[in-house]
Design a protein around this motif. Structure first.
Motif, PDB file in Angstrom:
ATOM      1  N   CYS A   1     177.522  72.601  17.081  1.00 59.16           N
ATOM      2  CA  CYS A   1     177.852  72.589  18.594  1.00 59.16           C
ATOM      3  C   CYS A   1     178.767  71.418  19.090  1.00 59.16           C
ATOM      4  O   CYS A   1     178.294  70.534  18.417  1.00 59.16           O
ATOM      5  N   ASN A   2     179.866  71.459  19.872  1.00 57.48           N
ATOM      6  CA  ASN A   2     180.565  70.480  20.202  1.00 57.48           C
ATOM      7  C   ASN A   2     179.696  69.547  21.090  1.00 57.48           C
ATOM      8  O   ASN A   2     178.699  70.031  21.929  1.00 57.48           O
ATOM      9  N   PRO A   3     179.472  68.379  20.671  1.00 58.60           N
ATOM     10  CA  PRO A   3     178.523  67.516  21.375  1.00 58.60           C
ATOM     11  C   PRO A   3     178.453  67.371  22.743  1.00 58.60           C
ATOM     12  O   PRO A   3     177.471  67.432  23.635  1.00 58.60           O
TER      13      PRO A   3
ATOM     14  N   TRP B   1     177.328  81.365  20.766  1.00 61.27           N
ATOM     15  CA  TRP B   1     177.128  80.030  20.317  1.00 61.27           C
ATOM     16  C   TRP B   1     177.386  80.289  18.661  1.00 61.27           C
ATOM     17  O   TRP B   1     177.773  79.175  17.990  1.00 61.27           O
ATOM     18  N   ILE B   2     176.968  81.500  17.943  1.00 63.30           N
ATOM     19  CA  ILE B   2     177.252  81.560  16.598  1.00 63.30           C
ATOM     20  C   ILE B   2     178.656  81.435  16.426  1.00 63.30           C
ATOM     21  O   ILE B   2     179.278  80.728  15.625  1.00 63.30           O
ATOM     22  N   ARG B   3     179.630  82.050  17.295  1.00 55.99           N
ATOM     23  CA  ARG B   3     180.949  82.078  17.022  1.00 55.99           C
ATOM     24  C   ARG B   3     181.395  80.583  17.269  1.00 55.99           C
ATOM     25  O   ARG B   3     182.487  80.271  16.713  1.00 55.99           O
ATOM     26  N   HIS B   4     180.925  80.261  18.430  1.00 56.33           N
ATOM     27  CA  HIS B   4     181.379  78.562  18.736  1.00 56.33           C
ATOM     28  C   HIS B   4     181.036  77.626  17.560  1.00 56.33           C
ATOM     29  O   HIS B   4     182.019  76.954  17.246  1.00 56.33           O
ATOM     30  N   SER B   5     180.029  78.112  16.867  1.00 58.93           N
ATOM     31  CA  SER B   5     179.798  77.104  15.632  1.00 58.93           C
ATOM     32  C   SER B   5     180.901  77.531  14.502  1.00 58.93           C
ATOM     33  O   SER B   5     181.549  76.566  13.861  1.00 58.93           O
ATOM     34  N   TYR B   6     181.081  78.641  14.612  1.00 59.79           N
ATOM     35  CA  TYR B   6     182.067  79.242  13.442  1.00 59.79           C
ATOM     36  C   TYR B   6     183.573  78.610  13.480  1.00 59.79           C
ATOM     37  O   TYR B   6     184.011  78.038  12.682  1.00 59.79           O
ATOM     38  N   ASP B   7     183.910  78.422  14.939  1.00 63.93           N
ATOM     39  CA  ASP B   7     185.122  78.167  15.506  1.00 63.93           C
ATOM     40  C   ASP B   7     185.200  76.589  15.434  1.00 63.93           C
ATOM     41  O   ASP B   7     186.348  76.122  14.822  1.00 63.93           O
ATOM     42  N   GLU B   8     183.859  75.622  15.471  1.00 60.16           N
ATOM     43  CA  GLU B   8     183.988  74.451  15.290  1.00 60.16           C
ATOM     44  C   GLU B   8     184.298  74.163  13.893  1.00 60.16           C
ATOM     45  O   GLU B   8     185.128  73.125  13.536  1.00 60.16           O
ATOM     46  N   VAL B   9     183.895  74.716  12.804  1.00 62.41           N
ATOM     47  CA  VAL B   9     184.071  74.497  11.440  1.00 62.41           C
ATOM     48  C   VAL B   9     185.554  74.924  11.206  1.00 62.41           C
ATOM     49  O   VAL B   9     186.189  73.857  10.541  1.00 62.41           O
ATOM     50  N   ILE B  10     186.127  75.914  11.508  1.00 56.57           N
ATOM     51  CA  ILE B  10     187.436  76.330  11.346  1.00 56.57           C
ATOM     52  C   ILE B  10     188.364  75.271  12.076  1.00 56.57           C
ATOM     53  O   ILE B  10     189.401  74.835  11.277  1.00 56.57           O
ATOM     54  N   ALA B  11     187.841  74.702  13.011  1.00 60.30           N
ATOM     55  CA  ALA B  11     189.080  73.697  13.704  1.00 60.30           C
ATOM     56  C   ALA B  11     189.202  72.370  12.935  1.00 60.30           C
ATOM     57  O   ALA B  11     190.093  71.692  13.118  1.00 60.30           O
ATOM     58  N   LYS B  12     188.230  72.134  12.036  1.00 66.23           N
ATOM     59  CA  LYS B  12     188.253  70.885  11.497  1.00 66.23           C
ATOM     60  C   LYS B  12     188.775  71.136   9.976  1.00 66.23           C
ATOM     61  O   LYS B  12     189.105  70.188   9.165  1.00 66.23           O
ATOM     62  N   LEU B  13     189.347  72.343   9.556  1.00 67.19           N
ATOM     63  CA  LEU B  13     189.840  72.679   8.263  1.00 67.19           C
ATOM     64  C   LEU B  13     191.223  72.133   8.211  1.00 67.19           C
ATOM     65  O   LEU B  13     191.967  72.209   9.125  1.00 67.19           O
ATOM     66  N   PRO B  14     191.915  72.013   7.048  1.00 68.77           N
ATOM     67  CA  PRO B  14     193.264  71.481   6.954  1.00 68.77           C
ATOM     68  C   PRO B  14     194.049  72.614   7.684  1.00 68.77           C
ATOM     69  O   PRO B  14     193.635  74.013   7.488  1.00 68.77           O
ATOM     70  N   LYS B  15     195.174  72.326   8.197  1.00 68.78           N
ATOM     71  CA  LYS B  15     196.222  73.400   8.805  1.00 68.78           C
ATOM     72  C   LYS B  15     196.413  74.521   8.147  1.00 68.78           C
ATOM     73  O   LYS B  15     196.466  75.424   8.687  1.00 68.78           O
ATOM     74  N   LYS B  16     196.728  74.272   7.046  1.00 70.24           N
ATOM     75  CA  LYS B  16     197.144  75.618   6.099  1.00 70.24           C
ATOM     76  C   LYS B  16     196.180  76.576   5.956  1.00 70.24           C
ATOM     77  O   LYS B  16     196.326  77.491   6.064  1.00 70.24           O
ATOM     78  N   ILE B  17     194.942  75.925   5.727  1.00 69.80           N
ATOM     79  CA  ILE B  17     193.768  77.166   5.661  1.00 69.80           C
ATOM     80  C   ILE B  17     193.356  77.596   7.075  1.00 69.80           C
ATOM     81  O   ILE B  17     193.135  78.769   7.206  1.00 69.80           O
ATOM     82  N   LYS B  18     193.596  76.675   8.052  1.00 72.92           N
ATOM     83  CA  LYS B  18     193.003  77.111   9.563  1.00 72.92           C
ATOM     84  C   LYS B  18     193.886  78.272   9.981  1.00 72.92           C
ATOM     85  O   LYS B  18     193.549  79.253  10.603  1.00 72.92           O
TER      86      LYS B  18
END
Length: 120
Positions: free
Chosen positions: A52-54, A95-112
């Protein structure tokens, strides 16, 4: 929601994998090998941990009795949600989707870019 419904929802998210991390007592869901959800399989009460976003974590804990800091992760970023308590299923999915999106947001641009439709 029950554990099987959580599992089905997680597996519906793009490129999600599931595995047993260290033992047979929990199940983790990952995207690009980064964990976004843990299900505690044998807890007395059905329990999931979400990233979760802090800034939102404290708000989430204040709104629901079902939520507390996840005891086995960085408590600033992870919340534990008890499935049998006061949080509605659509909110759990959010909140599951939020957690998933939090991980994707931190991926390298090409993968994201693979995760987001260019029309979004």
């Amino acid at each position: 929601m029950n554990i099987e419904e959580v599992r089905e929802f997680c597996l519906s998210l793009k490129n999600t994998t599931e595995s047993f991390p260290f033992d047979d007592e929990s199940l983790v869901f990952k995207v690009e090998n980064k964990m976004y959800l843990l299900i505690s399989l044998y807890a007395e009460e059905p329990y999931i941990a979400v990233k979760c976003n802090p800034n939102l974590a404290e708000e989430l804990r204040e709104r629901y009795n079902a939520v507390e800091p996840a005891y086995h992760f960085n408590k600033k970023y992870w919340n534990g949600i008890y499935l049998g308590k006061d949080m509605p299923g659509n909110e759990i999915k959010h909140w599951i989707r939020h957690s998933y999106d939090e991980v994707i947001a931190k991926l390298p641009k090409k993968i994201k870019e693979l995760y987001y439709d260019s029309s979004e």
